[in-house]
Design an enzyme around this catalytic site. Structure first.
Site, PDB file in Angstrom:
ATOM      1  N   THR A  79       0.816  -1.222   0.000  1.00  0.00           N
ATOM      2  CA  THR A  79       0.000   0.000   0.000  1.00  0.00           C
ATOM      3  C   THR A  79       0.851   1.273   0.000  1.00  0.00           C
ATOM      4  O   THR A  79       0.324   2.370  -0.134  1.00  0.00           O
ATOM      5  CB  THR A  79      -0.932   0.024   1.239  1.00  0.00           C
ATOM      6  N   ALA A  91       4.005   4.043  -1.246  1.00  0.00           N
ATOM      7  CA  ALA A  91       4.275   4.732  -2.515  1.00  0.00           C
ATOM      8  C   ALA A  91       5.124   3.858  -3.438  1.00  0.00           C
ATOM      9  O   ALA A  91       4.822   3.705  -4.625  1.00  0.00           O
ATOM     10  CB  ALA A  91       4.987   6.062  -2.245  1.00  0.00           C
ATOM     11  N   ARG A 135      -1.690  -2.491  10.235  1.00  0.00           N
ATOM     12  CA  ARG A 135      -2.442  -1.245  10.033  1.00  0.00           C
ATOM     13  C   ARG A 135      -3.108  -1.186   8.656  1.00  0.00           C
ATOM     14  O   ARG A 135      -4.239  -0.734   8.507  1.00  0.00           O
ATOM     15  CB  ARG A 135      -1.488  -0.054  10.225  1.00  0.00           C
ATOM     16  N   SER A 136      -2.366  -1.606   7.609  1.00  0.00           N
ATOM     17  CA  SER A 136      -2.897  -1.492   6.244  1.00  0.00           C
ATOM     18  C   SER A 136      -3.569  -2.779   5.756  1.00  0.00           C
ATOM     19  O   SER A 136      -4.129  -2.799   4.652  1.00  0.00           O
ATOM     20  CB  SER A 136      -1.780  -1.110   5.282  1.00  0.00           C
ATOM     21  N   CYS A 146      18.228   4.977  -3.627  1.00  0.00           N
ATOM     22  CA  CYS A 146      17.831   5.597  -4.893  1.00  0.00           C
ATOM     23  C   CYS A 146      18.937   6.452  -5.504  1.00  0.00           C
ATOM     24  O   CYS A 146      19.241   6.347  -6.695  1.00  0.00           O
ATOM     25  CB  CYS A 146      16.576   6.435  -4.694  1.00  0.00           C
ATOM     26  N   ARG A 186      17.835  18.086   0.011  1.00  0.00           N
ATOM     27  CA  ARG A 186      16.427  17.883  -0.321  1.00  0.00           C
ATOM     28  C   ARG A 186      15.863  19.162  -0.941  1.00  0.00           C
ATOM     29  O   ARG A 186      16.075  20.259  -0.433  1.00  0.00           O
ATOM     30  CB  ARG A 186      15.649  17.541   0.944  1.00  0.00           C
ATOM     31  N   HIS A 197      15.295  12.608  -8.827  1.00  0.00           N
ATOM     32  CA  HIS A 197      16.540  13.046  -8.182  1.00  0.00           C
ATOM     33  C   HIS A 197      17.520  13.520  -9.254  1.00  0.00           C
ATOM     34  O   HIS A 197      17.661  12.868 -10.297  1.00  0.00           O
ATOM     35  CB  HIS A 197      17.202  11.870  -7.452  1.00  0.00           C
TER      36      HIS A 197
END
EC number: 1.2.1.11
Lengths: 346, 346
Positions: free
Chosen positions: A12, A14, A40-41, A129, A242, A249
């Site tokens: 669930t 991203a 929770r999900s 990443c 950031r 990126h």
């Protein structure tokens, strides 16, 4: 065609959602798909290839009969359940930092070191990443011209910090445009003490600080690059920043090669043919990579290639990629594809 | 106290307005103030210290009797009128790039090379914004520990590209938040052929491209740094990137010093005492410079100081300053103050 039993932990989130989209787009041969999450999900309904799936709570026995388990639900979940999955015969592709520096765990970017997959003992780590897009670019250069030094400054999108960070950027940006007050609560690091404005700002902190003054994100780039490229003595430095960018990126990278007679055109020709790279380098047409143009695409985009004006072995590059795809979901699915291609998962 | 006759060319522009504010805040001793502009903006009313001034069209004879003329109305206006002002006895402080690399023209950052003002022949150049904040930081380091190499990647605000760029960032950001279409028309470079999205993006082009693949902005940083620091052989490289930030330039800077025994604490101690610098470097308290915290302040903010992990002579720094103040208006007014302090203008 044979299909595989695939489990996805963090379905669930991203990156989990991107993994499902990528599995669908690549038409990965799936026999049985198990979607897992935290308690929770659990119970959430998810559509995959027109079928509705109910996400289940991940438990050790969820992995019985699974061929490949993709993990993207945070380091603590991986630490707890990845060994359980491996014990039950699944090969884990873990997108968290939990096992990346474990000498028993291959850290893999298929364009760079797919052969390391043969050393897997049940767990394979997907790199950070910002590391992935850099090593995809550096590996062909290292192979042909040698590589001795890397200095990178990053320009990183908020989606790397999850859905709450994306929300914060949007909400805060609107507040500033409206002249309203706002209170930062997510960035730079959800679990750190202070939070700062990200909208119309640049924050030179990603992840927490280490004792040496570098952030954990910077140390990840440094250590993971050496491990993936099998260059423990490569000189690597990183400054991670950031930005108010949702996805994509960017990296300003300075490198020194070993060969004395390399030209910009040599590097362009090399990268034009390199796997996973799209060259975008025509300054005369204002063609260069940008995060806004990378969203939704699997490739790493490289441009602004310049020879240093003082050191003929020095080159500057600008490297951009979708941090949720090649930086996470696509690289994980690509590892799964490579496991089947190499016959490691049969 | 003696007052001086001051002329300001470009009084209605973003930097011109900041110059007026700075002259007011510094209580610069002004006898007569002449506000000038192009024909288009002539007639505009401007308030300075509670008095209303009418901006007049700048012409050669506007400079009769002027002691110091501050120019910030674009390179072509400076090329035409700065020599006329100098001919009439004014000392010009020019904020454009028109004369910066002219060997007859001192390029001055008062903290670094105020003595060069004695070589002026009527025109003094104010350096590029991104150069100024970097040399303010590098000069004390060079003086004490030597300096051999500089590699900078910038994170630059749109206000450096003028009021139209600020408007474009705001309008485009709102359009994206609303899900509306938009057509970029200003950034990255008003006079270049293609325009790109700046909202939620990063554009690796500031100013036009040179034949060597570097942009003019990058070459400005490289050449101006060498000139201001009197180090024609210093190794300098720059990558300049435009961000969705309104005001405040940031820079990730890698340097190599000559002294082998420098520590991070040595550099912190040095910069803590250096003129024009505020040290913000406590990672353990998440204290580091950010553009949003630099707006409206004259100082250069330095933090994230780290020793390179592979080269003990290498250091990484993060340098932030308000590009409209120390990068433009404040440095120009500071040059004017220094001219009077040194008795060059009496």
């Amino acid at each position: 065609m044979k299909g595989f039993n695939i489990a996805l932990v963090g379905a669930t989130g991203a990156v989990g959602q991107q993994m499902l989209k990528t599995l669908e787009e690549r038409d990965f041969p799936i026999k049985e798909l198990t979607l897992l999450s935290s308690e929770r999900s659990a119970g959430t309904k998810v559509i995959f290839k027109d079928n509705e799936y109910t996400v289940q709570k991940a438990e050790p026995d969820s992995f019985n009969g699974v061929d490949i388990a993709l993990f993207s639900a945070g380091g603590s979940v991986s630490k707890l359940l990845a060994p359980e999955a491996a014990k039950r015969g699944a090969i884990v592709v873990d997108n968290t930092s939990a096992f990346r520096m474990d000498p028993e765990v291959p850290l893999v970017v298929p364009e760079v070191n797919e052969q390391d997959l043969f050393n897997q003992k049940g767990i394979i780590a997907n790199p950070n990443c910002s590391t992935i897009q850099m090593v995809v670019t550096l590996e062909p250069i290292r192979k042909k011209y040698g590589l001795s030094k890397v200095i990178v400054s990053t320009y990183q999108a908020v989606s790397g910090a999850g859905a709450a960070a994306i929300d914060e950027l949007h909400t805060q940006t609107q507040a500033i445009l409206n002249g309203d007050d706002f209170t930062p609560s997510v960035l730079p690091v959800k679990g750190d003490e202070k939070h700062y404005q990200i909208a119309f700002n640049a924050i030179p902190q990603i992840d927490k600080f280490e004792d040496n003054g570098f952030t954990f994100e910077e140390m990840k780039m440094i250590n993971e690059t050496k491990k993936i490229m099998h260059m423990p003595n490569l000189s690597v430095a990183a400054t991670c920043v950031r930005l108010p960018v949702v996805t994509g990126h960017s990296e300003s990278v300075y490198i020194e090669v070993e060969d004395e007679n390399v030209t910009v055109q040599d590097i362009r020709n090399l990268l034009e043919e390199a796997p996973g790279i799209t060259l975008q380098d025509k300054p005369e047409e204002q063609l260069y990579p940008m995060p806004a143009h990378s969203v939704g695409l699997n490739d790493v985009f490289v441009g602004r290639i310049r020879q240093d004006l003082d050191n003929k072995k020095g080159f500057h590059l600008w490297i951009v990629s979708d941090n949720l795809l090649k930086g996470a979901a696509w690289n994980s699915v690509q590892i799964a594809e490579t496991l089947t291609k190499l016959g490691i998962v049969k």
